[in-house]
Design a protein around this motif. Sequence first.
Motif, PDB file in Angstrom:
ATOM      1  N   ASN A 147     -14.971  25.802  20.974  1.00 25.10           N
ATOM      2  CA  ASN A 147     -15.967  25.073  20.184  1.00 25.10           C
ATOM      3  C   ASN A 147     -15.499  24.769  18.760  1.00 25.10           C
ATOM      4  N   SER A 148     -14.245  25.108  18.435  1.00 23.37           N
ATOM      5  CA  SER A 148     -13.732  24.859  17.092  1.00 23.37           C
ATOM      6  C   SER A 148     -12.251  24.498  17.179  1.00 23.37           C
ATOM      7  N   ALA A 149     -11.800  23.731  16.187  1.00 22.65           N
ATOM      8  CA  ALA A 149     -10.391  23.345  16.112  1.00 22.65           C
ATOM      9  C   ALA A 149      -9.804  23.894  14.816  1.00 22.65           C
ATOM     10  N   PHE A 150      -8.850  24.793  14.941  1.00 22.32           N
ATOM     11  CA  PHE A 150      -8.224  25.423  13.782  1.00 22.32           C
ATOM     12  C   PHE A 150      -7.053  24.562  13.323  1.00 22.32           C
ATOM     13  N   PRO A 151      -7.100  24.021  12.096  1.00 25.38           N
ATOM     14  CA  PRO A 151      -6.007  23.152  11.637  1.00 25.38           C
ATOM     15  C   PRO A 151      -4.894  23.943  10.972  1.00 25.38           C
ATOM     16  N   ILE A 152      -3.665  23.534  11.235  1.00 27.82           N
ATOM     17  CA  ILE A 152      -2.508  24.054  10.513  1.00 27.82           C
ATOM     18  C   ILE A 152      -1.942  22.909   9.697  1.00 27.82           C
TER      19      ILE A 152
END
Length: 397
Positions: free
Chosen positions: A313-318
């Motif tokens: 349910n979430s997108a972790f950005p790098i």
Amino acid sequence: MSDKSKNGIDRRNFMIASLATVGASAALAAAADAADAQDTAAPASRPGSGTVYTGDTIEGKKVVSALDVNDLEPGKKHLLYFQGVEMPTGQYWYVSVTVAKGAKPGKRGVLTSGVHGDEMSSIHTVQTVMNQLDPAQMSGTVMAVTDVARPAIEGMQRRWPNQGRGIDLIDMNREWPGNENGLTAPSRHAGLLFNRLLRPNADFAIDFHTGTTGFEVTAFNIGGLDVPEVKAMVELYPVGQIFDNHVYPGVLHNAFMDVGIPSFTPEIGAARVLDLEMISLFVEGTMNVLKHHGIVAGPMGRTGKDVNVFVGNSAFPILATQGGIVEHLVKLNDKVEPGQRVAIQRNSFGEVVAEYTSGVAGEITGQRSDAMSEPGNPLAFILFHKVAPEEGQSYPE
């Protein structure tokens, strides 16, 4: 691929602020009046129902400025052009409309692509689905619009090249539902399409996308699984990931959702290319959706259950902290753990200037495909499950 403006200024607010700086209080009033006109004057000038033919034809195809698929002959495919916003020359931007009108009544589905001009696999997916349909055997209607942002497609670029105070590149997937009296051509184009073509003919809608130029994504669907009608559709695709998030306002599938039309967004690999293997997965899933709604008959194909779909349910950005050449240490769909190295970056001497690690446990859903990066560029997105996901979150679209 999400690429909100770094300063976060909304284009409409920026335009209004700019007008104010030149002492144009009258222009501000006019802009306010134009915005109000969307709710007041527009219904009087907009056809309440029914198809409106302009009397023009392009390559033998009739042009409409409003469409009601109920007016079309059943059991046939209809190829039309829809008259969108005017160009600076006073001519019109037209979009291609294909309608497969079933011999029997039923649900109405809308398939869109080309909201971003560099997304070729999304266009090919919709075309392939439409080519498989036999209206004589259908119950209901499927309408496809494959070149929504026509000027962006002409240059195979993500954004609409708007002719305001010089060239301004506008992301049309931040403009929906648009405004027929808006301050930019893309806003007006979105308003015309949404009010006169898309919304009136949809019981459900699917807006197809890919990653953007320089950033590749895997095969996944974006939609809010808390909406039963949406959950039922996104789970019918044999793709590896589902991003269970409503994301932010302004995207087309949310404009549909806001007016009670179930909708979601498939994401189909890299921009500017045709990924035929990945396209086949989304064709199979879309045909499953049409079967689910009773528009076409036949057994279901593979679904998310058959491929052990991963739901986050979430997108972790790098994000890049340095400039230099990027080397990925993982691939799309790879599972990663917190602290795991996912990329390194080298300067012109070949020295490692940065190492990047995952902050979550999840799966790689998108990666930068351009080998070089400057600080601030997204290098990867990791799909994961968060107990309290953020609303309006960026995503690799």
